[in-house]
Design a protein around this motif. Structure first.
Motif, PDB file in Angstrom:
ATOM      1  N   LYS A  74       0.850  -1.199   0.000  1.00  0.00           N
ATOM      2  CA  LYS A  74       0.000   0.000   0.000  1.00  0.00           C
ATOM      3  C   LYS A  74       0.892   1.259   0.000  1.00  0.00           C
ATOM      4  O   LYS A  74       0.651   2.199  -0.756  1.00  0.00           O
ATOM      5  N   LYS A  87      -1.396   5.068 -11.202  1.00  0.00           N
ATOM      6  CA  LYS A  87      -2.587   4.506 -10.550  1.00  0.00           C
ATOM      7  C   LYS A  87      -2.436   2.996 -10.483  1.00  0.00           C
ATOM      8  O   LYS A  87      -2.695   2.295 -11.460  1.00  0.00           O
ATOM      9  N   TYR A  88      -1.985   2.505  -9.346  1.00  0.00           N
ATOM     10  CA  TYR A  88      -1.865   1.056  -9.178  1.00  0.00           C
ATOM     11  C   TYR A  88      -2.619   0.628  -7.931  1.00  0.00           C
ATOM     12  O   TYR A  88      -2.621   1.323  -6.912  1.00  0.00           O
ATOM     13  N   ASP A  89      -3.226  -0.543  -8.036  1.00  0.00           N
ATOM     14  CA  ASP A  89      -3.885  -1.168  -6.900  1.00  0.00           C
ATOM     15  C   ASP A  89      -2.840  -2.078  -6.235  1.00  0.00           C
ATOM     16  O   ASP A  89      -1.856  -2.451  -6.892  1.00  0.00           O
ATOM     17  N   SER A  91      -3.001  -5.075  -5.760  1.00  0.00           N
ATOM     18  CA  SER A  91      -2.930  -6.347  -6.510  1.00  0.00           C
ATOM     19  C   SER A  91      -1.987  -6.213  -7.717  1.00  0.00           C
ATOM     20  O   SER A  91      -1.679  -7.188  -8.388  1.00  0.00           O
ATOM     21  N   GLU A  92      -1.533  -4.984  -7.965  1.00  0.00           N
ATOM     22  CA  GLU A  92      -0.609  -4.750  -9.087  1.00  0.00           C
ATOM     23  C   GLU A  92       0.804  -4.446  -8.575  1.00  0.00           C
ATOM     24  O   GLU A  92       1.600  -3.800  -9.246  1.00  0.00           O
TER      25      GLU A  92
END
Ligand SMILES: Cc1ncc(COP(=O)(O)O)c(C=O)c1O
Length: 391
Positions: A74, A87-89, A91-92
């Motif tokens: 995070k 923009k990454y989550d 999960s990426e």
């Protein structure tokens, strides 16, 4: 003894050879000025060290999730988004044992046997050997010294073939310090997307930019995300080379492939280092600016002194902490044939260690790291000047 073919395809990093020769001289009590090491000479910031110590005291010393703890992932995606607008989550994102491990796992997950991987020259030594290890073909693409060793979309377009699977870009660059123009980087990413090729961006030095230039990531082109893979490292930014934490940001499928590989090889990155990395990314950032200001002073000094040596030319390094002077004026003098020879004689005669350009795919240069004190820089550059003048 016959070892596996994949091991015979790679060789020990050429940058290590200089380091070993310098160590031998030092063991004989000789005062060697070492411009070889690619690592910050600053200590790891205290708040980061304390976080590591706390992790041990709190018994955070067991296995963690294979791809890294959630808080760290995070922190990585949030910091990347704040710094660069990506923009990454989570999960990426996957956490690895340093940027080198991140790169290795990307190659292993993405490049198939026989795939071409384009690597602009001059390149960091490791790219070619990882490609060879996974049985892909490293295709070295020459960039021009006159253009500041910068890759362009036009140059790249001319070298793509149906076999091209991935392009590796490292900006700011090791060894040249070259920094891609942001728009050009975008054009390269668009070309990769249009031709269905992965663009692997090695952001190891992304925070080391000079002359007021702002850090940049190609991942800020969020519409091209499907074809962009980011390999990041906290090693240099926070003077944490020994802690071994890096990361990959990419599509969840690629992250899944890397986690699978880590589940059978390294397992999780060291738990203690993960906590230290979390502090590095979320704690006070002053130390980064302090180190950068010091590198900027040294860079100016090194450039002035190098350019004062008759025959030496040096392109302006826009980032990282290396200078990559052209020393070909020395060839044919004093028995110096090439940059390997130059480096060997410089070490032997005046005890200054530099890395020959051959290690990075060009023959007219040597790499000098200025991640060392002003006093060492002054002493080493004086010796180098005298050496060149005496050839
Ligand atoms: C261009 C480049 N990429 C990646 C790395 C990897 O650094 P680490 O594995 O310490 O994160 C280095 C280290 O020298 C480098 O120069």
């Amino acid at each position: 003894m016959k070892l596996a073919t994949r091991i015979s395809r790679i060789s020990v990093s050429k940058t290590m050879a200089v380091m070993e020769a310098a160590i031998k001289l030092r063991e004989q009590g000789i005062d060697v000025v070492d411009f070889g090491p690619g690592e910050p000479d600053f200590p790891t910031p205290d708040n980061v060290k304390q976080a590591g110590i706390r992790a041990i005291q709190e018994n955070f010393t067991k296995y963690t999730a294979i791809g890294g703890i959630k808080e760290l992932k995070k922190a990585i995606v949030e910091k990347h988004s704040r710094d660069f607008g990506s923009k990454y989550d989570i999960s990426e994102c996957v956490v690895n044992f340093g940027g080198k491990h991140a790169l290795f796992n990307v190659f292993a997950a993405v490049a198939d046997e026989g795939d071409d991987v384009i690597i602009p020259t001059p390149y960091w030594v490791t790219f070619g050997d990882i490609a060879r290890y996974v049985n892909a073909n490293p295709i070295f693409l020459d960039t021009k010294e006159a253009d500041g060793f910068r890759l362009t979309a036009d140059l790249l377009a001319r070298s793509l073939t149906p076999r091209t699977r991935m392009v590796v870009v490292n900006s700011p660059n090791n060894p040249s310090g070259a920094v891609l123009d942001n728009e050009e980087f975008g054009r390269i990413a668009k070309l990769c997307r249009d031709r269905d090729i992965f663009l692997l961006s090695d952001e190891c030095y992304s925070h080391f930019l000079y002359d007021g230039r702002k850090p940049f990531s190609v991942a800020s082109f969020t519409d091209l995300k499907s074809h962009i893979i980011i390999a990041g490292s906290i090693s240099k930014t926070y003077a944490m080379t020994g802690w071994r934490i890096g990361y990959v940001l990419a599509l969840p499928e690629i992250i899944g492939g890397i986690v699978k590989l880590q589940s059978h090889s390294t397992s999780n990155p060291t738990s203690i280092s993960q906590k230290a990395a979390l502090e590095a990314l979320t704690g006070p950032q002053e130390s980064v600016g302090i180190m950068l200001a010091e590198y900027a002073k040294r860079r100016k000094f090194v450039l002035e002194r190098l350019r004062a040596i008759p025959g030496v030319k040096c392109a302006e390094p826009g980032g990282a902490f290396y200078a990559y002077p052209n020393i070909s004026a020395a060839f044919g003098r004093g028995g110096v044939k090439d940059s390997v020879d130059f480096s060997a004689k410089l070490l032997e005669k005046v005890h200054v260690a530099v890395t020959p350009g051959e290690a990075f795919g060009t023959s007219d240069h040597v790499r000098m790291s200025y991640a060392t004190s002003m006093e060492q820089l002054d002493k080493g550059l004086k010796r180098m000047h005298e050496f060149m003048a005496g050839l």
